[in-house]
Design an enzyme around this catalytic site. Structure first.
Site, short mmCIF file in Angstrom:
data_model
loop_
_atom_site.label_atom_id
_atom_site.label_comp_id
_atom_site.label_asym_id
_atom_site.label_seq_id
_atom_site.Cartn_x
_atom_site.Cartn_y
_atom_site.Cartn_z
N MET A 1 -1.77 3.62 9.79
CA MET A 1 -0.97 2.60 8.98
C MET A 1 -1.67 1.68 8.52
SD MET A 1 0.92 -0.34 9.11
CE MET A 1 1.67 -1.27 7.88
N PRO A 2 -2.19 1.52 7.39
CA PRO A 2 -3.12 0.40 6.85
C PRO A 2 -2.07 -0.61 6.16
CG PRO A 2 -3.20 2.16 5.56
CD PRO A 2 -2.42 2.67 6.40
#
Length: 127
Positions: A1-2
């Site tokens: 998850m950026p």
């Protein structure tokens, strides 16, 4: 998850900012195997006096279209994946919205997987 942070000079239209976001997300999906719907982006626009950078650092000629992209990501990617991301991202951004490669500054901030909570006060990635 950026978690993606984009900083740029104020005044670009919403379509330009949307194109930045979409190109960055495509790059993450293709090189970091990020799910398409895993998108969390913060865009900040800065007036001239609040957006300061060297226009020639490392002999790279930057223009007023300079963009800073900071990605907070889990520390699970290889050096090869990171290099692929940088190349893919400048290619995508050159295509849309037409950003010069010299004007793309990318910074990765790597964190442990347990340092994320997506809601409900739960560390969803903690093992």
């Amino acid at each position: 998850m950026p978690l993606t942070r984009i900083a740029l000079r104020a005044g670009k239209p919403v379509e330009y900012r949307k194109a930045l976001t979409e190109s960055i997300q495509r790059s993450l999906v293709d090189t970091f195997n990020v799910p398409k719907d895993d998108i969390f982006v913060l865009i900040t626009e800065h007036e001239d006096g609040n957006f300061i950078y060297d226009k020639q650092y490392l002999n790279i000629e930057r223009s007023d279209d300079f963009v800073v992209i900071q990605l907070t990501v889990s520390n699970t990617r290889t050096l090869e994946q990171k290099k692929a991301l940088y190349k893919r991202m400048v290619d995508e951004l050159a295509e849309s919205p037409g950003l010069r490669r010299e004007d793309v500054f990318i910074n990765l901030v790597e964190v442990l997987k347990e340092n994320w909570s997506f809601g409900n006060g739960i560390a969803q990635y903690a093992v």
